[in-house]
Design a protein around this motif. Structure first.
Motif, short mmCIF file in Angstrom:
data_model
loop_
_atom_site.label_atom_id
_atom_site.label_comp_id
_atom_site.label_asym_id
_atom_site.label_seq_id
_atom_site.Cartn_x
_atom_site.Cartn_y
_atom_site.Cartn_z
N ARG A 63 -18.04 -25.74 37.48
CA ARG A 63 -18.03 -24.39 36.95
C ARG A 63 -19.46 -23.92 36.67
O ARG A 63 -20.29 -24.68 36.20
N TRP A 64 -19.70 -22.65 36.95
CA TRP A 64 -20.99 -22.03 36.67
C TRP A 64 -20.89 -21.26 35.37
O TRP A 64 -19.91 -20.55 35.11
N TRP A 65 -21.95 -21.35 34.55
CA TRP A 65 -21.99 -20.68 33.26
C TRP A 65 -23.19 -19.74 33.20
O TRP A 65 -24.24 -20.03 33.77
N ARG A 66 -23.01 -18.64 32.52
CA ARG A 66 -24.09 -17.68 32.34
C ARG A 66 -24.09 -17.17 30.91
O ARG A 66 -23.08 -17.23 30.21
N ARG A 67 -25.22 -16.65 30.51
CA ARG A 67 -25.33 -16.05 29.18
C ARG A 67 -24.58 -14.73 29.14
O ARG A 67 -24.64 -13.94 30.09
N VAL A 68 -23.88 -14.48 28.06
CA VAL A 68 -23.23 -13.18 27.86
C VAL A 68 -24.32 -12.14 27.63
O VAL A 68 -25.24 -12.36 26.83
N PRO A 69 -24.27 -10.99 28.33
CA PRO A 69 -25.33 -9.98 28.21
C PRO A 69 -25.25 -9.21 26.90
O PRO A 69 -24.94 -8.02 26.86
N VAL A 70 -25.53 -9.91 25.82
CA VAL A 70 -25.52 -9.33 24.48
C VAL A 70 -26.79 -9.76 23.76
O VAL A 70 -27.26 -10.89 23.94
N THR A 71 -27.37 -8.86 22.99
CA THR A 71 -28.52 -9.21 22.16
C THR A 71 -28.01 -9.79 20.85
O THR A 71 -27.26 -9.14 20.13
N ASN A 72 -28.38 -11.04 20.59
CA ASN A 72 -27.97 -11.70 19.35
C ASN A 72 -29.04 -11.49 18.29
O ASN A 72 -30.22 -11.73 18.54
N ARG A 73 -28.62 -11.07 17.13
CA ARG A 73 -29.57 -10.80 16.04
C ARG A 73 -29.19 -11.62 14.82
O ARG A 73 -28.03 -11.58 14.36
N LEU A 74 -30.15 -12.36 14.31
CA LEU A 74 -29.95 -13.13 13.09
C LEU A 74 -30.79 -12.51 11.97
O LEU A 74 -32.01 -12.40 12.10
N ASP A 75 -30.13 -12.09 10.91
CA ASP A 75 -30.83 -11.61 9.72
C ASP A 75 -30.64 -12.66 8.64
O ASP A 75 -29.54 -12.83 8.10
N THR A 76 -31.72 -13.36 8.32
CA THR A 76 -31.61 -14.46 7.37
C THR A 76 -31.15 -14.00 5.99
O THR A 76 -30.55 -14.76 5.24
N GLY A 77 -31.42 -12.74 5.66
CA GLY A 77 -30.98 -12.22 4.37
C GLY A 77 -29.47 -12.22 4.22
O GLY A 77 -28.96 -12.23 3.09
N ASP A 78 -28.74 -12.19 5.34
CA ASP A 78 -27.28 -12.21 5.28
C ASP A 78 -26.75 -13.49 4.66
O ASP A 78 -25.60 -13.55 4.21
N PHE A 79 -27.56 -14.55 4.68
CA PHE A 79 -27.09 -15.86 4.24
C PHE A 79 -27.76 -16.31 2.94
O PHE A 79 -27.65 -17.47 2.55
N HIS A 80 -28.46 -15.38 2.29
CA HIS A 80 -29.20 -15.75 1.08
C HIS A 80 -28.29 -16.29 -0.01
O HIS A 80 -28.65 -17.21 -0.75
#
Length: 215
Positions: free
Chosen positions: A88-105
């Motif tokens: 099977r071939w795998w590819r990245r989903v064309p989505v920009t992933n954003r991590l905001d560290t403040g969300d986990f404070h």
């Protein structure tokens, strides 16, 4: 602290969807091997578990398990119409992933995942730069690249965000349109941007007073 940013679309390019990582999706990505797999699929395009295992020096079964885990959390997807049931071939989903560290404070259960993710990400940035400076490049490419830093800026949080937004927009303007013919002399280029505040040290201009006793 966004780890990726959509910026301004290139001419003719639709806005890429953005996903803000929550605790579940973060834990799905925050693993050293999964982050390496995701990096290779992001930089070099679709691949099979066998090819990824060869590049990473890992067992194919182990890589396959992590690929399924990444797919379960929406980071990658199978490239349908390519390969076989066994390959099977795998590819990245064309989505920009954003991590905001403040969300986990206020989420102590996620702090370990945040810390691991950021440390692995910084390690990836270092490895890319280290590969570049140790490889033998022609003079025209060696003189075109740069490793630079500016340390005399003094900005408020709003000014720092504005600076980053402007830099992101510049990068996006240099991305080719989807239907543009590739330049035969062009190579993939990685732009890494790190911008962050630094606490003033004692005795430095604008920093805490130096309270050491005079000798």
């Amino acid at each position: 602290m966004p780890t990726e940013h959509p910026g301004t679309p290139a001419p003719g390019e639709p806005e890429r969807p953005m996903r803000r990582l929550d605790a579940r999706s973060l834990r799905g990505l925050a693993h050293p091997l999964r982050m390496k797999i995701f990096e290779l699929l992001s930089l070099d395009g679709p691949a099979t578990a066998t090819r990824l295992a060869e590049r990473l020096g890992e067992n194919t079964g182990t890589v396959s398990w992590h690929l399924r885990h990444l797919a379960e959390h929406g980071f990658i997807e199978e490239e349908t119409g390519r390969g076989t049931k066994r390959e099977r071939w795998w590819r990245r989903v064309p989505v920009t992933n954003r991590l905001d560290t403040g969300d986990f404070h206020d989420d102590p259960d996620s702090r370990g995942a945040v810390s691991l993710y950021l440390h692995e990400l910084v390690g990836q940035y270092f490895n890319r730069i280290n590969t570049y400076i140790t490889e033998d490049w022609p003079a025209e490419w060696r003189s075109a690249g740069t490793i630079s830093d500016w340390s005399r800026l003094r900005l408020t949080p709003d000014q720092l965000r504005e600076l980053n937004d402007e830099l992101f927009a510049v990068i996006r303007r240099h991305q080719p349109a989807p239907d543009a013919e590739p330049d035969p002399e062009a190579l993939p280029v990685v732009v890494q941007l790190q911008s962050f505040p630094r606490r003033p040290q004692p005795g430095a201009p604008g920093g805490p007073e130096d309270t050491r006793s005079a000798e």
